[in-house]
Motif scaffolding. Structure first.
Motif, PDB file in Angstrom:
ATOM      1  N   UNK A 143     -70.035   0.937  22.152  1.00  0.00           N
ATOM      2  CA  UNK A 143     -69.229   2.066  21.714  1.00  0.00           C
ATOM      3  C   UNK A 143     -67.811   1.622  21.359  1.00  0.00           C
ATOM      4  N   UNK A 144     -67.258   0.709  22.132  1.00  0.00           N
ATOM      5  CA  UNK A 144     -65.879   0.305  21.905  1.00  0.00           C
ATOM      6  C   UNK A 144     -65.734  -0.607  20.688  1.00  0.00           C
ATOM      7  N   UNK A 145     -66.654  -1.550  20.535  1.00  0.00           N
ATOM      8  CA  UNK A 145     -66.463  -2.560  19.499  1.00  0.00           C
ATOM      9  C   UNK A 145     -67.413  -2.512  18.327  1.00  0.00           C
ATOM     10  N   UNK A 146     -68.473  -1.685  18.413  1.00  0.00           N
ATOM     11  CA  UNK A 146     -69.521  -1.725  17.388  1.00  0.00           C
ATOM     12  C   UNK A 146     -69.940  -0.303  16.997  1.00  0.00           C
ATOM     13  N   UNK A 147     -68.930   0.523  16.759  1.00  0.00           N
ATOM     14  CA  UNK A 147     -69.158   1.944  16.556  1.00  0.00           C
ATOM     15  C   UNK A 147     -68.751   2.444  15.176  1.00  0.00           C
ATOM     16  N   UNK A 148     -67.583   2.029  14.718  1.00  0.00           N
ATOM     17  CA  UNK A 148     -66.927   2.730  13.626  1.00  0.00           C
ATOM     18  C   UNK A 148     -67.728   2.724  12.330  1.00  0.00           C
ATOM     19  N   UNK A 149     -68.526   1.699  12.093  1.00  0.00           N
ATOM     20  CA  UNK A 149     -69.287   1.639  10.838  1.00  0.00           C
ATOM     21  C   UNK A 149     -70.365   2.713  10.753  1.00  0.00           C
ATOM     22  N   UNK A 490     -72.590  -2.086   7.084  1.00  0.00           N
ATOM     23  CA  UNK A 490     -72.551  -3.504   7.463  1.00  0.00           C
ATOM     24  C   UNK A 490     -72.496  -3.648   8.979  1.00  0.00           C
ATOM     25  N   UNK A 491     -73.220  -4.605   9.502  1.00  0.00           N
ATOM     26  CA  UNK A 491     -73.233  -4.852  10.949  1.00  0.00           C
ATOM     27  C   UNK A 491     -72.047  -5.728  11.336  1.00  0.00           C
ATOM     28  N   UNK A 492     -71.404  -5.374  12.421  1.00  0.00           N
ATOM     29  CA  UNK A 492     -70.298  -6.168  12.937  1.00  0.00           C
ATOM     30  C   UNK A 492     -70.835  -7.470  13.532  1.00  0.00           C
ATOM     31  N   UNK A 493     -70.186  -8.557  13.225  1.00  0.00           N
ATOM     32  CA  UNK A 493     -70.655  -9.861  13.686  1.00  0.00           C
ATOM     33  C   UNK A 493     -70.493 -10.013  15.197  1.00  0.00           C
ATOM     34  N   UNK A 494     -71.458 -10.747  15.792  1.00  0.00           N
ATOM     35  CA  UNK A 494     -71.408 -11.046  17.221  1.00  0.00           C
ATOM     36  C   UNK A 494     -71.982 -12.439  17.456  1.00  0.00           C
TER      37      UNK A 494
END
Length: 943
Positions: A143-149, A490-494
């Motif tokens: 929720x904190x780092x992989x949400x906004x998209x 787009x998926x956030x990189x991890x």
């Protein structure tokens, strides 16, 4: 709030949730001992602050994520945005997928993911069985780092409708709902962060854009502006590794400076008025500039407001309630926030009371305080109550988690509890007098007069009309949206595959609290649970009777009797009784409902015997004070008038009449009617008391830091002096469910929402199918965001802020009810959709639905008895319904054996949409006619 839930004491008493070191000389235990809760704090490289507290008393953990952002950090023209963002964060994230944490919560047996927004912070929280801790840390990081998209224009459009419905429900459609708006608009200048409301305005909410969302996220939802708290039964070393893994690579944001303190400044008194469409009684509210949270003077101000208004000796009680009889009660409190605060006083007068008289009485009460001050004895009794409230707030791991985050963010130290309680207990008589002189005496204030339509003659002299924006009901006015299409992003990189949900940990061992039982010679059943987590005791005495034993011609006797039992004893006046209770730091209350009269209490374990002695004195030696009785009647009549203006109260009272029929005693409001209350005499109360209050069939429940012997011994007086007698309950025929559905409408002109109550009279709690129906109902409307009603009416259509269904039987049949508040211009559409959901529920129930139901109901058992209140409820169920001590485990077995076919059979039998009452409370001029299209004939207008 994301959805409605009781707000914990943290919001009312922000200083009372957590202790870290030595508290005070009064520690609730033996001399020389201190009460402590350990914590550990560390900070990740990206700035995320993490606080752990281990509590292995129950196999649960609470996880709370708090961002240091609330409405105070919004832009003008985008008010309500922090709260809107709170809603958005629950909907989806890249690896949790659609439904987000809500969907996972149903599978893992969580308490339900929830959140709240204040002026200064937004928090997200949930309690789960401890085998799901890694899942929760993974989910919160997502929720904190992989949400906004995942936020699209369509998602934003839908959630704006949900939040606007929340505002209608809590503000626009509520009596006195605009009071805070008017006060804050005038207490704080236009450029002050507290000038606007947390919920915002309908116009600003509608104008929020996707670009606004993304800007807000980047600025405020960076790890260096967030605190993560984990409390409960877990291993810190493993949890620390999980936090580092899932949160560690989220990028740090820009530095965020702390907000400067900016107290409100008034140079002159401001008086405003508003004609309230939903009010039936006039209300005066005064607001003075106060102090920010944890200000040294906040502690003495809290004592001051308590002393002025709470209890028989309180100056405001003496002047306004007892002597001048202008109002049934007076409320006063301090609203202390991060950069400023305010001291609030509110008096809702009796019908057609001139608010100028109340205003004069307020300052007469202040003058009485100036003359007499506060005594050491009164100061000490108030502190004793604060001490008990402090311990009581430690009853849940979630409560501790809230306070750890609160201290960390606003005091800069999770261990601030030590200083907090020290400040609280060190207030002196001189401090109380000083803060009165500094903040209230002769100081300017904001005064609001909220009066019923057409009663401007009651407002405070010199008041000007307040600026309140009233929404118009317009068909088809809401923005359209379409959530059916899958959005690509787009998926956030991890550095690792976050799409894989972590596995469960070791399954928690579910243990039912050990219950002891006793039966006194007079027939009173006694049940208890020893629980030594905090040095407190909670108890409840339930006496069969209540509304069921009332004379249908004089309804309201049981409720007035409950009030009278708190108004002194044979040897103590009302004031003396209150002082005796307060001196112990205890609380004792008496209430009546449909089937019982109950006495509830809470006290320090060391004061249990003394508190029980006072409870028994109240029960066995009532004072029967004629003056207090007259005041109680006035107060109840005022309550009844107030209910007539509240759409939710109207719906509750009208629905009872439909369920039971006019001639059944349970069709009545427990308060009675204005006419019946006027007719009740003190002799009626005495006759009810003599004939109906018996230990036969009654039960005493106790939970806390004492063993069976210590719990039972103080009941000896009750055993000896409360004589057994048989009580005959009248026989009432239980009405059958309607053969065909019918629509009923109660008109509240100008209502911004329609309140829905759909259902019928179903089963008692003792029926073999009762718990099976709760299982069946989980996916229908009992499972919050896992339920079809919520998913379709709130998440799919944006019609409502919240909707639920439930079976609520007791020893007599109770209703199956669907309840909601929907925006006015979709009243028919909402009812039609509910009807359609009910019709298709049984046939459409799937194996996947059953898996979700089983997952939640089995796993959530780990949370069933965490708090003292939950344990007390367990004892009450055992004594009231004859359930076995281990009924929770037997229910687990029932759930495990449930099949899709059984669920479908129960649904077809018990949730037939064509055999229900459909009650709508709303604006008839715009909504009544369309409801004929439901197919149940012409609606019946009830008023």
């Amino acid at each position: 709030m994301k959805y409605c839930k009781p707000i914990l004491l943290a919001l009312l008493f922000p200083a009372l949730f957590f202790a870290c070191q030595k508290l005070s000389k009064s520690d609730g235990g033996s001399a020389g001992k201190s009460f402590a809760v350990d914590y550990e704090k560390f900070t990740l490289d990206n700035g995320l602050q993490v606080v752990f507290h281990v509590d292995k008393s129950d196999p649960v953990v609470a996880v709370a994520l708090t961002s240091h952002v609330g409405s105070a950090r919004e832009k003008e023209g985008r008010t309500g945005f922090a709260h809107l963002f709170e809603h958005l964060l629950f909907l989806e994230s890249e690896n949790l997928g659609k439904g987000g944490l809500d969907k996972m919560s149903a599978r893992i047996g969580g308490s339900g993911a929830n959140g709240s927004t204040s002026r200064d912070r937004t928090n997200y929280y949930q309690t789960v069985p401890n085998d799901a801790l890694e899942k929760m840390i993974w989910a919160e990081a997502d929720k904190l780092g992989f949400f906004i998209n995942t936020v699209t224009e369509q998602v934003l459009a839908k959630e704006k409708q949900v939040v606007k419905n929340e505002k209608r429900q809590s503000v626009d459609n509520n009596p006195y709902g605009h009071t805070s708006y008017v006060i804050d608009q005038n207490l704080y200048p236009a450029d002050h962060p507290y000038h606007w409301q947390v919920i915002g305005s309908l116009e600003d909410l509608q104008n929020a854009t996707l670009a606004d969302v993304k800007e807000f996220y980047r600025r405020w939802y960076a790890p260096n502006n967030v605190t993560l708290v984990v409390t409960g039964d877990f291993e810190p070393g493993q949890a620390k590794a999980w936090v580092q893994k899932y949160f560690g690579e989220i990028k740090k944001g820009a530095d965020i400076p702390r907000m400067e303190k900016r107290p409100a400044v008034l140079t002159q008194t401001k008086k405003l008025y508003h004609e309230d469409n939903f009010a039936r009684l006039p209300e005066l509210t005064l607001a003075w500039p106060g102090v920010y949270q944890y200000h040294p003077d906040s502690y003495a101000l809290r004592v001051l407001t308590t002393y002025l208004t709470e209890g028989k000796k309180a100056p405001f009680n003496q002047v306004i309630i007892d002597e001048k009889q202008l109002a049934p009660r007076v409320g006063m409190y301090n609203n202390n926030s991060e950069i400023a605060g305010q001291t609030m006083l509110s008096v809702r007068g009796f019908e057609k009371t001139d608010l100028n008289k109340i205003h004069s009485a307020v300052f007469e009460a202040f003058a009485r305080f100036e003359k007499n001050g506060i005594s050491e004895a009164d100061l000490n009794r108030i502190k004793a109550g604060q001490e008990v409230a402090f311990y009581n707030s430690l009853a849940s791991v979630q409560g501790k988690g809230f306070q750890l985050a609160q201290y960390n963010i606003f005091a800069g130290d999770p261990g601030f509890a030590t200083k907090d309680i020290e400040n609280m207990m060190s207030v002196t008589v001189e401090d109380v007098q000083r803060v009165y002189n500094q903040y209230l005496k002769g100081k300017p204030y904001v005064a609001t007069s909220f009066v019923p339509k057409g009663q401007v003659n009651l407002v405070l002299e010199g008041s000007r009309k307040a600026s309140v924006v009233e929404e118009k009901i317009v068909e088809g006015a809401e923005e359209k949206f379409d959530l059916t299409a899958d959005a690509s992003y787009p998926k956030t990189q991890s550095t690792f595959d976050r799409s894989q949900e972590p596995a469960y940990g070791k399954s928690p061992e579910i243990s039912v609290p050990a219950v002891w039982e006793e039966k006194l010679g007079n027939g009173l059943k006694v049940l208890g649970i020893e629980n030594r987590e905090v040095p407190l005791v909670q108890f409840n005495l339930r006496i069969k009777g209540g509304l069921l034993l009332e004379n249908p011609d004089k309804v309201g006797v049981a409720n007035l009797l409950a009030e009278s039992l708190m108004k002194g004893t044979k040897n103590k006046t009302t004031a003396e009784l209150e002082e005796a209770i307060d001196a112990l730091g205890a609380s004792i209350s008496v209430s009546a409902d449909d089937e019982d009269i109950s006495i509830n209490g809470r006290t320090l374990a060391r004061n249990y015997a003394a508190t029980l002695a006072l409870m028994q004195e109240m029960l066995l030696q009532p004072r029967w004070d004629a003056k207090e009785f007259d005041l109680s009647k006035q107060r109840v009549e005022s309550q009844i008038k107030g209910q007539k203006a509240n759409p939710n109260s109207i719906a509750a009272n009208q629905f009872k009449k439909l369920l039971f029929g006019e001639k059944h005693i349970l069709a009545n409001n427990i308060l009675g009617t204005e006419a019946s209350v006027k007719a009740i005499t003190l002799a009626d109360l005495q006759a009810y008391y003599q004939n109906n209050l018996s230990p036969v069939g009654a039960a005493f429940h106790v939970v806390g830091a004492l063993d069976k012997k210590a719990a039972v011994a103080p009941l000896a007086t009750l055993d000896q002096n409360w004589k057994a007698k048989e009580v005959t309950f009248p026989t009432y025929q239980i009405p059958a469910a309607p053969a065909t559905s019918k629509v009923y409408f109660y008109d509240v002109p100008g209502a911004k929402q329609s309140v829905l109550r759909f259902g019928y009279l179903a089963l008692p709690a003792t029926h073999p199918d009762f718990y099976s129906l709760s299982v069946m109902n989980y996916i229908l409307g009992g499972g919050s965001f896992a339920s079809q009603l919520t998913q379709q009416l709130r998440e799919g259509k944006g019609y409502t802020y919240g909707i639920s269904s439930s079976f609520s039987g007791s020893s007599v049949p109770g209703p199956f009810v669907i309840q909601s508040g929907v925006r006015s211009n979709v009243t028919f559409e909402s009812a039609a959709l509910v009807k359609d959901i009910l019709k298709n529920y049984g046939p459409g129930f799937t194996a996947q639905d059953l898996d979700v139901t089983k997952g939640f109901l089995v796993k959530s058992t780990a949370r069933s008895f965490e708090t003292m209140g939950a344990k007390l409820g367990m004892l009450s169920n055992i004594s009231a319904y004859g359930w076995p001590v281990d009924y929770a485990k037997k229910r687990q077995q029932l759930v495990q054996g449930m099949t899709v076919e059984k669920i479908r059979s129960l649904a077809n039998q018990y949730v037939n949409p064509d055999k229900m009452y459909y009650l709508i409370v709303g604006d008839a001029a715009t909504q009544l006619q369309k409801l004929e299209n439901l197919g149940y004939g012409k609606p019946v207008l009830l008023n």
